[in-house]
Scaffold this motif. Sequence first.
Motif, short mmCIF file in Angstrom:
data_model
loop_
_atom_site.label_atom_id
_atom_site.label_comp_id
_atom_site.label_asym_id
_atom_site.label_seq_id
_atom_site.Cartn_x
_atom_site.Cartn_y
_atom_site.Cartn_z
N LYS A 656 48.58 38.77 76.30
CA LYS A 656 48.51 40.15 75.93
C LYS A 656 49.01 40.21 74.37
O LYS A 656 48.67 41.17 73.67
N ARG A 657 49.63 39.41 74.00
CA ARG A 657 50.30 39.44 72.64
C ARG A 657 49.24 38.69 71.86
O ARG A 657 49.07 39.23 70.71
N VAL A 658 48.62 37.67 72.26
CA VAL A 658 47.59 37.00 71.45
C VAL A 658 46.37 37.99 71.12
O VAL A 658 45.73 38.37 69.89
N VAL A 659 46.09 39.05 72.20
CA VAL A 659 45.22 40.13 71.86
C VAL A 659 45.47 41.03 71.05
O VAL A 659 44.68 41.68 69.99
N GLU A 660 46.70 41.50 70.98
CA GLU A 660 47.32 42.47 70.13
C GLU A 660 47.09 41.80 68.57
O GLU A 660 46.88 42.70 67.83
N LEU A 661 47.52 40.50 68.38
CA LEU A 661 47.53 39.97 67.33
C LEU A 661 45.83 39.61 66.58
O LEU A 661 45.94 39.63 65.52
N ALA A 662 44.95 39.88 67.45
CA ALA A 662 43.65 39.38 67.28
C ALA A 662 43.17 40.65 66.36
O ALA A 662 42.27 40.70 65.62
N TYR A 663 44.24 41.74 66.19
CA TYR A 663 43.86 43.19 65.45
C TYR A 663 44.92 43.23 64.04
O TYR A 663 44.71 44.12 63.24
N SER A 664 45.31 41.94 63.91
CA SER A 664 46.33 41.90 62.73
C SER A 664 45.56 42.27 61.40
O SER A 664 44.41 41.90 61.40
N SER A 665 46.34 42.69 60.53
CA SER A 665 45.76 43.03 59.13
C SER A 665 45.40 41.59 58.38
O SER A 665 44.99 41.81 57.51
N ASN A 666 46.08 40.50 58.83
CA ASN A 666 46.01 39.39 58.21
C ASN A 666 44.81 38.73 58.76
O ASN A 666 44.80 38.20 59.90
N TYR A 667 43.85 38.25 57.94
CA TYR A 667 42.63 37.46 58.52
C TYR A 667 42.76 36.33 59.20
O TYR A 667 42.36 35.86 60.17
N GLY A 668 43.74 35.44 58.59
CA GLY A 668 44.10 33.94 59.00
C GLY A 668 44.81 34.18 60.54
O GLY A 668 44.28 33.57 61.33
N VAL A 669 45.42 35.29 60.90
CA VAL A 669 46.32 35.32 62.02
C VAL A 669 44.93 36.05 62.88
O VAL A 669 45.08 35.42 64.09
N ARG A 670 44.23 36.87 62.43
CA ARG A 670 43.27 37.25 63.57
C ARG A 670 42.32 36.12 63.90
O ARG A 670 42.07 36.12 65.18
N LYS A 671 41.83 35.59 63.18
CA LYS A 671 41.12 34.30 63.19
C LYS A 671 41.59 33.19 64.24
O LYS A 671 41.01 32.85 65.21
N GLU A 672 43.08 32.81 64.06
CA GLU A 672 43.62 31.78 65.00
C GLU A 672 43.74 32.74 66.35
O GLU A 672 43.88 31.72 67.24
N ALA A 673 44.20 33.86 66.61
CA ALA A 673 44.05 34.35 67.67
C ALA A 673 42.95 34.34 68.43
O ALA A 673 42.79 34.01 69.55
N ILE A 674 41.66 34.67 67.65
CA ILE A 674 40.47 34.63 68.17
C ILE A 674 39.95 33.25 68.79
O ILE A 674 39.41 32.97 69.86
N ARG A 675 40.54 32.27 68.09
CA ARG A 675 40.29 30.90 68.34
C ARG A 675 40.99 30.57 69.89
O ARG A 675 40.44 29.93 70.65
N VAL A 676 42.22 31.06 69.88
CA VAL A 676 43.02 30.86 71.37
C VAL A 676 42.30 31.51 72.28
O VAL A 676 42.06 31.04 73.43
#
Length: 771
Positions: A656-676
């Motif tokens: 659930k936290r990974v999904v939340e951070l998939a909407y992060s304002s930081n592109y790098g964070v979003r991209k790595e969350a999507i990879r998970v």
Amino acid sequence: MYSGLVIMAKGKTINYKFPYGPYTARPEQEVSLREAQELCDLDLSCAGITSLPDPKKNGTNRILAHSFLPIVMEETYKSPKHFTFHAGKVKDSNILEVRYGDMSVGEAKDHCRNHHDCVAFFHPVYNPTLELNYPNNITFVSSIESFEPDSQDEWRTFVANDLSRANSVNASSLSYSEIVSVEHPFKSCCKKTEIPTIEQIQAVDTLERISCDISRKDFLENYEKSRKPVMLVGCNKDWKAQELWSYEKLIPRFDNSSAWRATIGDNEKLKEDVPWSDVVSSMVRNSPFYIFDQLDHEEGKKLEEDYEWPGPIQGGDLYGSLNDFPEDYGSKRWFCVGTTGTGTDPHMDPLGTDAWNTVIKGHKWWIIYPERITDEEDLECDDKCSVPNPSARHWYASVGINAARSEYDNGDRPFHILQKAGETIYLPYGRVHSVFNMDDTIAITANYGSEGNFDEVWKTVVTDGEKRHWRKLYYQVFNREQRRRARESEYWHPDEYVDDEEDENEVDGDEDDIYLVLHNLKKTLSGDDVFAKREALMTISKLLNSDDDGDDDNAIFQAVINTRLAESIIDGLDDPSYVMVLRSLRIIGQIVSGNNEHAQAMIDAGLMHKIQALLSQDSNEPSHQLVQKGAFYVLSNIAGGTDEQTNEILKEDIMKRVVELAYSSNYGVRKEAIRVIANVVSSLKEHVISAVESGALEALYNFVSDGNANVVFFVLQSIETILKVGTETGRSYAQKVVNIDGLEALERLAGSQNAAVQQKAKDILKSFFTE
């Protein structure tokens, strides 16, 4: 009477009289008698060496190299070669036989040696039939009364270096001359333009062909390590380039103002900034042009997804991790497009690199010279008798065409090769070669550092690179055997060849008592010295990199687990310093990406609870975003492990936290969350269902607007997997897509300029949203 010249000599010709007869000599450079003998054996014009007192310099000797030897004195060394080369034609002689177009120069040597009356043979350089292996005719003679030197490279003669036949030769006719005794008889007068046909080149092509299905291991052992050129067949059968790389489809693909490294028209000098519009104009008008450009600029990068490295070579580039080696050189990948008649000069590839080249359209004529030829200048057009500013065609029609009709020491032979569309040539480092486009040709090529050429690669990195380059290779790329070879080479220690200051904290990774080292590091991590703890983490990382042997039971990785050092590293995730946390995450990432057993050991040591705690912290600080990306890297590797390990991500409610951070304002964070997320949904149906319940599908659709085609493609793959599970389990995931306006996004991607993205979007629409 002897004919002679001074080895390694430059300067004005001087005549000397010695007790044994007249010699012709030139002032020499410094060279020992042994070196002179070795050079004579390599020089096709040298019959032997004599060292005699110099009458003008008491106590010193002159070293003379003979173009012919009728007798051998005590002071004379006779070369073991059977024939010497002479530029010119025998005039007055007794002719034994004339052969017409059915014998190579090497075969002619054998034929003459086996005929006890044969003392020499000669042949014209030009063959009007354009046959590549055989001279037009070869004349064998039993005597030589006179010889006519040739400065226009129209005739070549080979005289037997056999004392039993020397009485049939007028030695004075073979006196040393700069015209006759040519050290490198491979040049030619570049003034012809007629090129052999595709069929004529194919008729003499003897290069081995093998399937591209050969394994990486077998290719390395049988070809790269043996330094053997070979042609791979079928490497590009599934490439998009097969369909997309044609003039018609390339023309609209690039911005007309984009700059390319190319030639236009008759000017064969490559320019760095030729507008694409000029290239297009040449394509449309069918006028000459030639592109040889790296894929590093924005337009060139569009081609990256159209091809992949040939399977047998994938993973074999020791330079692969050195993106900036050498600095400003580029990625060493080249896009090659040329019209009929364009081509390269003879050259040897740089930086100790092997090469592969795949033809998509057209035919290429390759000429690969024997390893003995190491200087392309030996193959240049002879300025004294060539047309002004000779073109590539002049060289191939005058020099290249004679490659196999020339003679080389040790009986080595060059290759004439016809490369067709669908073929990939492998060329080991150290071979001078040239390539000519027989028709309009499109190809892709790359250079790489092969393990089969390890010594040269290591030397190149040490002598041409910076300290960070060799350090990365040695500590992060090389396995134990390669590190041993590096240490035993003449380029160890590398610091002797670079200007950087030595790092006193280097770790070899080959300590006999590694457990003692790890126990000491564990003590350091449990202490209070922050600086020492940071250094300890760096040391552990280097040790893990140094054990990169590719085996599942890597000794140092296992030792980290056995000594319970892993627990101390995980405890580092609680450190208030984000630097310590990042270094700990980096090491954990190294361990969990190794094998499933090591990943499970980290999970058993309490890793997931620590990761959940890190991700639960709500902060937009750049340092914390780096920590989040590091944590996602660890989770991505765990999700790629066993089904049970993937379930840990869901069980700990981390998803659930990974999904939340998939909407992060930081592109790098979003991209790595999507990879998970993508890795999680690639496993069991139960994992997919759980991930969707956590909001994974919405998060993936939120990311399909990313501009990176590769990222969008793997996101679409994950969406497709989820929809398949929905269909198989009776869940309305397709309706969920409609509800979040995902159908509109798919329809937009179905019109993408990227072929792979476009096709994947169309496949999803067809499979799940067609009435």
